[in-house]
Write a protein that holds these residues in place. Structure first.
Motif, PDB file in Angstrom:
ATOM      1  N   VAL A  57     -27.083  -5.990   4.281  1.00 28.15           N
ATOM      2  CA  VAL A  57     -26.395  -6.912   3.369  1.00 28.15           C
ATOM      3  C   VAL A  57     -25.539  -7.891   4.168  1.00 28.15           C
ATOM      4  CG1 VAL A  57     -26.314  -5.297   1.419  1.00 28.15           C
ATOM      5  CG2 VAL A  57     -24.414  -5.362   3.049  1.00 28.15           C
ATOM      6  N   LEU A  58     -25.217  -9.003   3.535  1.00 26.20           N
ATOM      7  CA  LEU A  58     -24.248  -9.963   4.038  1.00 26.20           C
ATOM      8  C   LEU A  58     -23.129 -10.067   3.012  1.00 26.20           C
ATOM      9  CD1 LEU A  58     -26.609 -12.839   5.268  1.00 26.20           C
ATOM     10  CD2 LEU A  58     -25.564 -11.032   6.639  1.00 26.20           C
ATOM     11  N   VAL A  59     -21.898 -10.225   3.490  1.00 29.54           N
ATOM     12  CA  VAL A  59     -20.741 -10.313   2.601  1.00 29.54           C
ATOM     13  C   VAL A  59     -19.934 -11.551   2.992  1.00 29.54           C
ATOM     14  CG1 VAL A  59     -18.707  -9.113   1.741  1.00 29.54           C
ATOM     15  CG2 VAL A  59     -20.680  -7.794   2.487  1.00 29.54           C
ATOM     16  N   THR A  60     -19.649 -12.406   1.998  1.00 31.05           N
ATOM     17  CA  THR A  60     -18.909 -13.640   2.220  1.00 31.05           C
ATOM     18  C   THR A  60     -17.915 -13.830   1.088  1.00 31.05           C
ATOM     19  OG1 THR A  60     -20.937 -14.603   3.137  1.00 31.05           O
ATOM     20  CG2 THR A  60     -19.154 -16.131   2.615  1.00 31.05           C
ATOM     21  N   PRO A  61     -16.664 -14.169   1.374  1.00 31.33           N
ATOM     22  CA  PRO A  61     -15.721 -14.475   0.291  1.00 31.33           C
ATOM     23  C   PRO A  61     -16.251 -15.643  -0.547  1.00 31.33           C
ATOM     24  CG  PRO A  61     -14.571 -14.328   2.397  1.00 31.33           C
ATOM     25  CD  PRO A  61     -16.041 -14.307   2.694  1.00 31.33           C
ATOM     26  N   CYS A  62     -16.037 -15.567  -1.866  1.00 31.57           N
ATOM     27  CA  CYS A  62     -16.538 -16.614  -2.756  1.00 31.57           C
ATOM     28  C   CYS A  62     -15.645 -16.716  -3.984  1.00 31.57           C
ATOM     29  CB  CYS A  62     -17.981 -16.319  -3.162  1.00 31.57           C
ATOM     30  SG  CYS A  62     -18.180 -14.899  -4.265  1.00 31.57           S
ATOM     31  N   ASP A  63     -16.013 -17.631  -4.896  1.00 31.84           N
ATOM     32  CA  ASP A  63     -15.309 -17.721  -6.168  1.00 31.84           C
ATOM     33  C   ASP A  63     -16.116 -16.973  -7.232  1.00 31.84           C
ATOM     34  OD1 ASP A  63     -17.392 -19.397  -7.016  1.00 31.84           O
ATOM     35  OD2 ASP A  63     -16.186 -21.218  -6.996  1.00 31.84           O
ATOM     36  N   VAL A  64     -15.637 -17.003  -8.463  1.00 34.45           N
ATOM     37  CA  VAL A  64     -16.269 -16.239  -9.541  1.00 34.45           C
ATOM     38  C   VAL A  64     -17.731 -16.639  -9.770  1.00 34.45           C
ATOM     39  CG1 VAL A  64     -15.490 -17.756 -11.405  1.00 34.45           C
ATOM     40  CG2 VAL A  64     -15.915 -15.343 -11.883  1.00 34.45           C
ATOM     41  N   ARG A  65     -18.081 -17.858  -9.449  1.00 34.39           N
ATOM     42  CA  ARG A  65     -19.451 -18.334  -9.640  1.00 34.39           C
ATOM     43  C   ARG A  65     -20.342 -18.109  -8.404  1.00 34.39           C
ATOM     44  NH1 ARG A  65     -19.367 -20.532 -14.482  1.00 34.39           N
ATOM     45  NH2 ARG A  65     -17.682 -21.885 -15.165  1.00 34.39           N
ATOM     46  N   GLY A  66     -19.763 -17.513  -7.363  1.00 42.04           N
ATOM     47  CA  GLY A  66     -20.533 -17.236  -6.167  1.00 42.04           C
ATOM     48  C   GLY A  66     -20.537 -18.358  -5.152  1.00 42.04           C
ATOM     49  N   ARG A  67     -19.748 -19.404  -5.393  1.00 39.36           N
ATOM     50  CA  ARG A  67     -19.692 -20.520  -4.449  1.00 39.36           C
ATOM     51  C   ARG A  67     -18.851 -20.134  -3.240  1.00 39.36           C
ATOM     52  NH1 ARG A  67     -18.516 -24.209  -9.454  1.00 39.36           N
ATOM     53  NH2 ARG A  67     -16.587 -23.055  -9.214  1.00 39.36           N
ATOM     54  N   THR A  68     -19.398 -20.361  -2.074  1.00 42.16           N
ATOM     55  CA  THR A  68     -18.686 -20.051  -0.832  1.00 42.16           C
ATOM     56  C   THR A  68     -18.256 -21.357  -0.173  1.00 42.16           C
ATOM     57  OG1 THR A  68     -20.733 -20.023   0.447  1.00 42.16           O
ATOM     58  CG2 THR A  68     -19.987 -17.926  -0.458  1.00 42.16           C
ATOM     59  N   ALA A  69     -17.122 -21.321   0.490  1.00 43.18           N
ATOM     60  CA  ALA A  69     -16.652 -22.484   1.236  1.00 43.18           C
ATOM     61  C   ALA A  69     -17.556 -22.686   2.449  1.00 43.18           C
ATOM     62  CB  ALA A  69     -15.204 -22.266   1.672  1.00 43.18           C
ATOM     63  N   PRO A  70     -17.753 -23.939   2.881  1.00 36.86           N
ATOM     64  CA  PRO A  70     -18.625 -24.196   4.031  1.00 36.86           C
ATOM     65  C   PRO A  70     -18.197 -23.441   5.293  1.00 36.86           C
ATOM     66  CG  PRO A  70     -18.007 -26.254   2.971  1.00 36.86           C
ATOM     67  CD  PRO A  70     -17.211 -25.169   2.309  1.00 36.86           C
ATOM     68  N   ASP A  71     -16.906 -23.218   5.455  1.00 36.75           N
ATOM     69  CA  ASP A  71     -16.419 -22.540   6.658  1.00 36.75           C
ATOM     70  C   ASP A  71     -16.096 -21.062   6.416  1.00 36.75           C
ATOM     71  OD1 ASP A  71     -14.300 -23.043   4.978  1.00 36.75           O
ATOM     72  OD2 ASP A  71     -12.895 -23.517   6.588  1.00 36.75           O
ATOM     73  N   ALA A  72     -16.549 -20.520   5.278  1.00 32.15           N
ATOM     74  CA  ALA A  72     -16.257 -19.118   4.948  1.00 32.15           C
ATOM     75  C   ALA A  72     -16.947 -18.177   5.929  1.00 32.15           C
ATOM     76  CB  ALA A  72     -16.697 -18.791   3.529  1.00 32.15           C
ATOM     77  N   PRO A  73     -16.220 -17.184   6.423  1.00 31.26           N
ATOM     78  CA  PRO A  73     -16.837 -16.226   7.345  1.00 31.26           C
ATOM     79  C   PRO A  73     -17.788 -15.288   6.610  1.00 31.26           C
ATOM     80  CG  PRO A  73     -14.600 -15.568   6.841  1.00 31.26           C
ATOM     81  CD  PRO A  73     -14.812 -16.902   6.183  1.00 31.26           C
ATOM     82  N   THR A  74     -18.866 -14.932   7.275  1.00 28.03           N
ATOM     83  CA  THR A  74     -19.842 -13.996   6.722  1.00 28.03           C
ATOM     84  C   THR A  74     -19.923 -12.790   7.636  1.00 28.03           C
ATOM     85  OG1 THR A  74     -21.135 -15.754   5.704  1.00 28.03           O
ATOM     86  CG2 THR A  74     -22.266 -13.681   6.087  1.00 28.03           C
ATOM     87  N   ALA A  75     -19.945 -11.610   7.018  1.00 27.27           N
ATOM     88  CA  ALA A  75     -20.051 -10.367   7.781  1.00 27.27           C
ATOM     89  C   ALA A  75     -21.348  -9.656   7.399  1.00 27.27           C
ATOM     90  CB  ALA A  75     -18.855  -9.470   7.493  1.00 27.27           C
ATOM     91  N   GLU A  76     -22.028  -9.121   8.389  1.00 22.37           N
ATOM     92  CA  GLU A  76     -23.242  -8.352   8.142  1.00 22.37           C
ATOM     93  C   GLU A  76     -22.872  -6.885   8.069  1.00 22.37           C
ATOM     94  OE1 GLU A  76     -27.795  -7.836   9.773  1.00 22.37           O
ATOM     95  OE2 GLU A  76     -26.511  -9.403  10.579  1.00 22.37           O
ATOM     96  N   GLY A  77     -23.595  -6.154   7.237  1.00 22.32           N
ATOM     97  CA  GLY A  77     -23.312  -4.737   7.108  1.00 22.32           C
ATOM     98  C   GLY A  77     -24.494  -3.963   6.574  1.00 22.32           C
ATOM     99  N   THR A  78     -24.240  -2.682   6.344  1.00 24.45           N
ATOM    100  CA  THR A  78     -25.232  -1.762   5.793  1.00 24.45           C
ATOM    101  C   THR A  78     -24.672  -1.175   4.512  1.00 24.45           C
ATOM    102  OG1 THR A  78     -25.919  -1.212   8.027  1.00 24.45           O
ATOM    103  CG2 THR A  78     -26.615   0.275   6.284  1.00 24.45           C
ATOM    104  N   ALA A  79     -25.466  -1.218   3.450  1.00 26.05           N
ATOM    105  CA  ALA A  79     -25.027  -0.701   2.154  1.00 26.05           C
ATOM    106  C   ALA A  79     -25.665   0.653   1.884  1.00 26.05           C
ATOM    107  CB  ALA A  79     -25.412  -1.672   1.044  1.00 26.05           C
ATOM    108  N   ARG A  80     -24.927   1.475   1.146  1.00 27.27           N
ATOM    109  CA  ARG A  80     -25.498   2.743   0.674  1.00 27.27           C
ATOM    110  C   ARG A  80     -25.043   2.953  -0.757  1.00 27.27           C
ATOM    111  NH1 ARG A  80     -21.509   6.806   1.110  1.00 27.27           N
ATOM    112  NH2 ARG A  80     -19.754   6.073   2.346  1.00 27.27           N
TER     113      ARG A  80
END
Length: 129
Positions: A57-80
């Motif tokens: 999975v990838l996780v990025t901060p966003c708003d309620v509609r899922g819009r992310t800022a152009p400079d928003a950091p993205t983190a990769e991870g593993t979901a269970r």
């Protein structure tokens, strides 16, 4: 970005991956506890089905509609996917963070379904940098 920093976000965009590798992003409520992020969703959602096939999975901060800022950091991870005990933990953590907003979504659904809440908790462990 650490789990704690992402967990402070009001919403995150959780990207799960189809079998062909195409990412599908969904805005979700998130909370952190220790080194993991926790998300709550319906058990029959496509993101649950995709996580069963591919835990990346990838996780990025966003708003309620899922819009992310152009400079928003993205983190990769593993979901269970979590069991019933894990789901109770996620509900408790989300109630603590979101308060009445979480309760207004969770409890009426339980009443309509005669106490059954077809939800799944998801734990995300971020990859080490």
């Amino acid at each position: 970005m650490t789990p704690h920093e992402l967990g402070r976000s009001r919403y995150v965009s959780l990207t799960t991956f189809r079998r062909d590798g195409t990412g599908v992003a969904t805005p979700v409520w998130v909370v952190s506890d220790g080194q993991e992020l926790y998300v709550w969703t319906r058990s029959d959602s496509w993101k649950v089905k995709r996580i069963r096939n591919n835990s990346r999975v990838l996780v990025t901060p966003c708003d309620v509609r899922g819009r992310t800022a152009p400079d928003a950091p993205t983190a990769e991870g593993t979901a269970r996917l979590l069991d019933e005990t894990g789901l109770r933990l996620v509900r408790r953590l989300l109630t603590r963070k979101y308060g009445w907003q979480f309760r207004i979504v969770d409890w009426p659904a339980a009443i309509v379904r005669l106490g059954k809440r077809p939800h799944t908790g998801i734990a995300v462990k971020l990859a080490e940098d």
